[in-house]
Design a protein around this motif. Structure first.
Motif, PDB file in Angstrom:
ATOM      1  N   LEU A   1       0.833  -1.198   0.000  1.00  0.00           N
ATOM      2  CA  LEU A   1       0.000   0.000   0.000  1.00  0.00           C
ATOM      3  C   LEU A   1       0.866   1.245   0.000  1.00  0.00           C
ATOM      4  CD1 LEU A   1      -2.836  -0.854   2.540  1.00  0.00           C
ATOM      5  CD2 LEU A   1      -2.941  -0.859   0.061  1.00  0.00           C
ATOM      6  N   ALA A   2       0.390   2.238  -0.698  1.00  0.00           N
ATOM      7  CA  ALA A   2       1.014   3.557  -0.711  1.00  0.00           C
ATOM      8  C   ALA A   2      -0.104   4.585  -0.663  1.00  0.00           C
ATOM      9  CB  ALA A   2       1.848   3.739  -1.970  1.00  0.00           C
ATOM     10  N   ASP A   3       0.240   5.790  -0.246  1.00  0.00           N
ATOM     11  CA  ASP A   3      -0.731   6.880  -0.196  1.00  0.00           C
ATOM     12  C   ASP A   3      -0.262   8.012  -1.086  1.00  0.00           C
ATOM     13  OD1 ASP A   3      -2.567   5.834   1.710  1.00  0.00           O
ATOM     14  OD2 ASP A   3      -1.137   6.293   3.298  1.00  0.00           O
ATOM     15  N   LEU A   4      -1.215   8.656  -1.715  1.00  0.00           N
ATOM     16  CA  LEU A   4      -0.958   9.830  -2.548  1.00  0.00           C
ATOM     17  C   LEU A   4      -1.869  10.940  -2.041  1.00  0.00           C
ATOM     18  CD1 LEU A   4       0.351  11.051  -5.115  1.00  0.00           C
ATOM     19  CD2 LEU A   4      -1.626  10.200  -6.364  1.00  0.00           C
ATOM     20  N   LEU A   5      -1.287  12.086  -1.739  1.00  0.00           N
ATOM     21  CA  LEU A   5      -2.060  13.234  -1.271  1.00  0.00           C
ATOM     22  C   LEU A   5      -2.205  14.220  -2.412  1.00  0.00           C
ATOM     23  CD1 LEU A   5      -3.403  14.705   1.111  1.00  0.00           C
ATOM     24  CD2 LEU A   5      -1.180  15.773   1.540  1.00  0.00           C
TER      25      LEU A   5
END
Length: 72
Positions: free
Chosen positions: A3-7
């Motif tokens: 999992l990765a997050d992008l803002l």
């Protein structure tokens, strides 16, 4: 699964219907796990995704609009 997050920072205020529409559009993208606007900071969109299925560059291409500024 990784999992990765992008803002994503939205420069202009989007109405609730447009925010919901954008979240729904992103949910249909393979590899996107959970796109969500924060109710307290509605100009910020956080997208949790699986980088093994979609990379941040292709994800950003999906949400690029003249009023949206991306911050990674």
């Amino acid at each position: 699964m990784h999992l990765a997050d992008l803002l994503i920072h939205v420069n202009e205020s989007l109405g609730s219907a447009r925010r919901e529409s954008l979240e729904e559009e992103l949910r249909r993208v393979q590899g996107v796990i959970a796109p969500r606007f924060n109710k307290e900071t509605p100009h910020l969109l956080l997208v949790a995704y699986d980088p093994q299925q979609i990379d941040s560059r292709n994800l950003l291409k999906r949400v690029t609009r003249p009023t949206i500024q991306r911050i990674i």
